[in-house]
Design a protein around this motif. Structure first.
Motif, PDB file in Angstrom:
ATOM      1  N   LEU A 321      43.428  40.266  45.047  1.00 36.29           N
ATOM      2  CA  LEU A 321      43.218  38.867  45.698  1.00 36.29           C
ATOM      3  C   LEU A 321      44.905  38.152  44.603  1.00 36.29           C
ATOM      4  N   GLU A 322      45.235  39.166  43.917  1.00 43.85           N
ATOM      5  CA  GLU A 322      45.972  38.520  43.203  1.00 43.85           C
ATOM      6  C   GLU A 322      47.711  38.844  43.802  1.00 43.85           C
ATOM      7  N   ASN A 323      47.842  39.900  44.110  1.00 42.45           N
ATOM      8  CA  ASN A 323      48.489  40.304  45.050  1.00 42.45           C
ATOM      9  C   ASN A 323      49.107  39.738  45.864  1.00 42.45           C
ATOM     10  N   GLU A 325      48.029  36.135  46.822  1.00 46.87           N
ATOM     11  CA  GLU A 325      48.491  35.131  46.516  1.00 46.87           C
ATOM     12  C   GLU A 325      49.984  35.386  45.387  1.00 46.87           C
ATOM     13  N   ARG A 326      50.400  36.125  45.146  1.00 42.59           N
ATOM     14  CA  ARG A 326      51.849  36.197  44.671  1.00 42.59           C
ATOM     15  C   ARG A 326      52.961  36.557  46.019  1.00 42.59           C
ATOM     16  N   GLN A 327      51.886  37.316  46.982  1.00 40.68           N
ATOM     17  CA  GLN A 327      53.474  37.170  48.383  1.00 40.68           C
ATOM     18  C   GLN A 327      52.958  36.268  48.557  1.00 40.68           C
ATOM     19  N   LYS A 328      52.439  34.921  49.288  1.00 43.85           N
ATOM     20  CA  LYS A 328      51.742  34.021  48.995  1.00 43.85           C
ATOM     21  C   LYS A 328      52.758  32.995  48.585  1.00 43.85           C
ATOM     22  N   ARG A 329      53.581  32.585  47.357  1.00 44.93           N
ATOM     23  CA  ARG A 329      54.612  32.311  46.447  1.00 44.93           C
ATOM     24  C   ARG A 329      56.089  32.538  47.652  1.00 44.93           C
ATOM     25  N   LYS A 330      55.893  33.944  46.988  1.00 47.67           N
ATOM     26  CA  LYS A 330      57.153  35.330  47.315  1.00 47.67           C
ATOM     27  C   LYS A 330      57.759  34.239  48.959  1.00 47.67           C
ATOM     28  N   ASP A 331      56.728  34.299  49.698  1.00 45.37           N
ATOM     29  CA  ASP A 331      56.688  33.967  51.192  1.00 45.37           C
ATOM     30  C   ASP A 331      57.208  31.906  51.095  1.00 45.37           C
TER      31      ASP A 331
END
Ligand code: CLR
Length: 377
Positions: A321-323, A325-331
């Motif tokens: 879940l955390e990864n 979310e991190r990916q979404k912020r990067k995108d």
């Protein structure tokens, strides 16, 4: 004795955790804690404590005068405290570390078949801030909360950053508002591995009609005898001396409190509230019917793992879940389209907050308010 409530296999981990927090300032949600202290519930669910004394919340609009309504708001506020701060510990033997909500996480539910509704959203992740709105007939309570933590001796001190504003629509078409400020918490019992919450210092309820409730909290310390105690005064303006009080309410916010009219001359007074009665838990849709941002659906695999004691499964699901979310912020950053909250919008310098804060000489904190956008079906 040292760590007596800690499972044998986790004693070393608990010791490390305590050392870590002792030298830590900032956001507690960033610390990884040993499994026995993990809660399967996300912090985004906590605004539901405001609606659990549903009867007291709905009773506010029946007050006939500003004075009556001030007392009814005070009663509702006090009735929320045992759910907010002691019930988890009573139910599970200790306070636990809630799941840290992801950005945009939602918690939605209702009471009395939809008579009262709750909408909450995680409006910030760093630092964690939850915005919420509680809606009943002719009454709305909207607020936000974040926490600032520090360590003092063997105690975690948690300053609640945030406030709530209650709006009551009166039969004559006018509106009355109330600012609710939040008390400071102390997390004690850490040394024994059995943390619990005590409240300290003061919080305020400021009505737009000019009446103020000042609530002073005290615990089991060396000054007063009993845990979870308070004394509240209702007066015109923030309380300075008992002499100007219209009402004084005192007792335990986990049990009985009594009130006297005017300043108390050692009178017991009449029963104001018994906060130890049954609670009215929120009704939430089954996970299958929830949207993908709703807390219990998003965290299901993590929560199931924690409940079953399968901490490896919980940890794998949490990392996923955390990864993601991190990916979404990067995108979002790459696309130049920053995350937008779905249920709330940010309101800077809310004039209502500043007006009410001035009335009770509460220094407005450097924080935003959040306005509910509504939900599209
Ligand atoms: C959140 C807003 C609610 C009231 C409330 C009650 C308990 C608080 C919680 C707030 C914030 C998170 C909190 C929790 C008690 C313990 C927990 C401070 C203020 C911390 C993060 C857990 C620390 C881990 C220890 C148990 C070791 O309206």
């Amino acid at each position: 004795s040292d760590g007596e409530a800690v499972p044998a296999a986790q004693k070393a981990g608990w010791g490390t955790f305590l050392k870590q927090i002792a030298s830590f300032t900032g956001d507690l949600s960033q610390l990884s804690a040993p499994p026995f202290i993990l809660s399967p519930t996300s912090l985004s669910e906590f605004p539901s404590y405001w609606g659990e004394p549903t009867k007291e919340f709905l009773a506010i609009t029946a007050g006939q005068t500003p004075e009556e309504r001030q007392l009814l708001v005070t009663k509702w506020f006090l009735a929320t405290l045992s759910g907010q701060f002691t019930r988890r510990e009573k139910d599970t033997g200790s306070e636990k570390k809630p799941l840290n909500p992801f950005l945009g996480e939602q918690f939605i539910g209702d009471w009395n078949n939809g008579e009262v509704k709750l909408f909450a959203e995680q409006v910030s992740h760093h630092p964690p801030v939850t915005g919420y709105q509680l809606e009943g007939p002719s009454i709305t309570y909207a607020g936000n909360c974040a926490q600032k933590t520090s360590f003092s001796g063997r105690t975690i001190v948690v300053k609640q950053v945030g406030h709530g504003i209650l709006t009551v629509a009166l039969p004559d078409g006018s509106k009355e508002t109330y600012l609710i400020t939040l008390p400071k918490l102390k997390i004690e019992g850490l040394w024994f591995g059995a943390p619990y919450v005590e409240l300290s210092e003061t919080s305020l309820i400021q009505g737009s009609h000019g009446l103020t409730t000042t609530i002073e909290y005290s615990g089991k310390g060396w000054v007063s005898g009993k845990a979870h105690s308070f004394k509240a005064t209702v007066a015109k303006g923030p309380h300075i001396s008992l002499a100007n009080a219209l009402f004084v309410i005192s007792g335990e916010w986990t049990g009985e409190s009594h009130y006297v009219k005017g300043s108390p001359a050692d009178k017991e007074g009449k029963l104001f509230l018994n906060a130890s009665g049954p609670t009215n838990p929120i009704n939430v849709k089954p996970v299958e019917e929830q949207n993908e941002f709703e807390s219990r659906r998003a965290w299901k695999a993590v929560a199931d793992g924690i409940r079953k004691g399968d901490f490896d499964a919980a940890s794998v699901a949490k990392t996923a879940l955390e990864n993601s979310e991190r990916q979404k912020r990067k995108d979002e950053a790459a696309a130049g389209t920053p995350f937008q909250t779905r249920l709330f919008t940010t309101v800077q310098n809310d004039p209502e907050y500043h007006k009410l804060a001035a009335l009770c000489k509460h220094t407005p904190a450097d924080e935003d308010s959040y306005a509910f956008k509504g939900v599209s079906a």
